[in-house]
Design a protein around this motif. Structure first.
Motif, short mmCIF file in Angstrom:
data_model
loop_
_atom_site.label_atom_id
_atom_site.label_comp_id
_atom_site.label_asym_id
_atom_site.label_seq_id
_atom_site.Cartn_x
_atom_site.Cartn_y
_atom_site.Cartn_z
N PHE A 1 36.08 42.26 34.84
CA PHE A 1 36.40 40.92 35.31
C PHE A 1 37.47 40.99 36.40
O PHE A 1 38.39 41.82 36.34
N THR A 2 37.33 40.11 37.40
CA THR A 2 38.29 40.07 38.50
C THR A 2 38.75 38.63 38.74
O THR A 2 38.06 37.68 38.38
N LEU A 3 39.91 38.51 39.35
CA LEU A 3 40.45 37.21 39.76
C LEU A 3 39.91 36.93 41.15
O LEU A 3 40.35 37.55 42.13
N HIS A 4 38.98 36.01 41.25
CA HIS A 4 38.26 35.82 42.51
C HIS A 4 38.97 34.84 43.45
O HIS A 4 39.28 35.17 44.58
N ARG A 5 39.20 33.62 42.96
CA ARG A 5 39.77 32.60 43.84
C ARG A 5 40.57 31.61 43.01
O ARG A 5 40.08 31.08 42.02
N TRP A 6 41.83 31.39 43.42
CA TRP A 6 42.70 30.46 42.70
C TRP A 6 42.42 29.04 43.12
O TRP A 6 41.96 28.78 44.23
N ALA A 7 42.68 28.09 42.22
CA ALA A 7 42.49 26.67 42.52
C ALA A 7 43.34 26.29 43.72
O ALA A 7 44.47 26.79 43.90
N ALA A 8 42.82 25.38 44.53
CA ALA A 8 43.56 24.96 45.73
C ALA A 8 44.83 24.24 45.34
O ALA A 8 44.86 23.50 44.36
N GLY B 1 51.85 29.68 38.63
CA GLY B 1 51.17 29.77 39.92
C GLY B 1 50.27 28.58 40.16
O GLY B 1 50.62 27.44 39.92
N ALA B 2 49.04 28.85 40.64
CA ALA B 2 48.09 27.79 40.93
C ALA B 2 47.47 27.19 39.67
O ALA B 2 46.85 26.14 39.71
N GLY B 3 47.60 27.87 38.53
CA GLY B 3 47.21 27.30 37.26
C GLY B 3 45.79 27.52 36.80
O GLY B 3 45.50 27.46 35.62
N ALA B 4 44.86 27.76 37.75
CA ALA B 4 43.45 27.92 37.39
C ALA B 4 42.80 28.88 38.38
O ALA B 4 43.19 28.95 39.55
N VAL B 5 41.77 29.61 37.91
CA VAL B 5 41.21 30.67 38.75
C VAL B 5 39.71 30.83 38.48
O VAL B 5 39.24 30.63 37.36
N GLU B 6 38.98 31.14 39.52
CA GLU B 6 37.57 31.51 39.39
C GLU B 6 37.50 32.99 39.02
O GLU B 6 38.22 33.82 39.59
N VAL B 7 36.63 33.31 38.07
CA VAL B 7 36.49 34.68 37.58
C VAL B 7 35.15 35.24 38.05
O VAL B 7 34.15 34.54 38.05
N ARG B 8 35.16 36.50 38.45
CA ARG B 8 33.93 37.21 38.81
C ARG B 8 33.88 38.51 38.04
O ARG B 8 34.86 38.93 37.41
N LYS B 9 32.72 39.17 38.11
CA LYS B 9 32.58 40.48 37.49
C LYS B 9 32.17 41.47 38.57
O LYS B 9 31.25 41.23 39.35
N ASP B 10 32.89 42.60 38.61
CA ASP B 10 32.64 43.62 39.61
C ASP B 10 32.59 44.98 38.90
O ASP B 10 33.59 45.40 38.31
N ARG B 11 31.43 45.63 38.95
CA ARG B 11 31.25 46.94 38.30
C ARG B 11 31.69 46.93 36.84
O ARG B 11 32.37 47.82 36.35
N GLY B 12 31.30 45.84 36.17
CA GLY B 12 31.55 45.73 34.74
C GLY B 12 32.91 45.21 34.35
O GLY B 12 33.19 45.04 33.16
#
Length: 300
Positions: free
Chosen positions: A293-300, A280-291
């Motif tokens: 980890f989530t996939l927040h935003r993929w690299a452009a 896919g896009a190869g890289a991703v921003e990670v966030r934490k939601d209610r304990g």
């Protein structure tokens, strides 16, 4: 994408190029991440298809790629793929592969002679193969002006002092002798331990578990951050379920602990997570939601 195999983005003043040699189905999801049950892949199907999972055949999608990092006037490569004509009897996908990373780099505007540093995040066959090439029957460094940064624990474990990975896999001896030992003989190896600062933007840190010397490369510039995590992650499901190891992790307990620690910091710093093999896009921003980890935003 400026070309089919090249992706570009920036982290502050640091430019990153993703040079892809190959992308496609690698193994079944069960084989690649055996700790992660089918219900996890199904639950997150919308986030995993098509770049990371083909549900019809339950196939995990991976990429063979090298990251080029331009920082403080220098060109740094992060991992070098499988190489060409390597004897890898333990892995049919890598055995005698006819790749061309130098050609791909040139297409991206990177001449091998201009590379200043090569970072091997760890010593596995698909991360060190293009360290060297066959120069009339002798293995020689592909990047003649580069220093090769090798994690000390892996250099010991996979080298002769460690019995070439304890002699468990014949490929470990072969890859050390054709891709690591020649760099030492050429006087281009720099063996580091714990942490190693490259410049004001880049620092290497130990992140053991996948292998004894597995490492991450941290990037920080003008308030933006990224972390190149090598094989700490093979699939996004390991972000969603950090307790799940790949089948290649040598110390599963330590690998899971390291994964969670690195992801915690990445989520807190809003850093872009850059694994070695994500499709896919190869890289991703990670966030934490209610304990979790989530996939927040993929690299452009």
């Amino acid at each position: 994408m400026t070309e089919d195999n090249v992706q570009r983005f920036v982290i502050g003043d640091v430019e990153v190029l993703r040079v892809v040699e190959w992308q496609g189905p690698f193994a079944t999801a069960r084989q690649l991440v055996p700790d992660c049950g089918p219900e996890v892949w199904k639950e997150h199907e919308e986030q995993l298809v098509p770049g990371h999972w083909e549900p019809g055949g339950d196939l995990a999608v991976s990429a063979l790629q090298t990251w080029v990092v331009r920082s403080a006037g220098r060109t740094v490569l992060v991992d070098t793929g499988v190489g060409r004509d390597r004897e890898r009897p333990g892995n049919p996908l890598f055995h005698r592969r006819q790749g061309d990373l130098p050609g791909r780099l040139r297409q991206a505007g990177v001449d091998p002679g201009d590379v200043d540093l090569v970072v091997n995040t760890h010593i596995h066959a698909d991360h060190v193969g293009w360290n060297t090439y066959d120069a009339d029957g002798e293995w020689a460094p592909v990047f003649p002006g580069a220093r090769y940064l090798l994690p000390a624990a892996d250099d010991h474990y996979f080298g002769p002092e460690g019995g070439y990975g304890g002699g468990v896999r014949v490929d470990d001896r072969l890859l050390y002798e054709d891709s690591i030992a020649p760099v030492h003989r050429a006087g281009q190896a720099v063996v580091w331990d714990g942490a190693h600062r490259i410049d004001e933007h880049l620092v290497l840190e130990s992140a053991p578990g996948h292998t004894p010397g597995s490492s991450v490369l941290r990037v920080e510039s003008r308030g933006e951050r990224a972390v190149f995590v090598g094989d700490m992650l093979h699939s996004p499901v390991q972000i969603l379920r950090p307790e799940c190891n790949s089948c290649f992790c040598l110390d599963p307990l330590q690998a899971a602990e390291t994964r969670r620690r690195v992801l915690e910091r990445a989520a807190g710093e809003r850093a872009l997570v850059v694994p070695a093999h994500f499709g896919g896009a190869g890289a991703v921003e990670v966030r934490k939601d209610r304990g979790e980890f989530t996939l927040h935003r993929w690299a452009a």
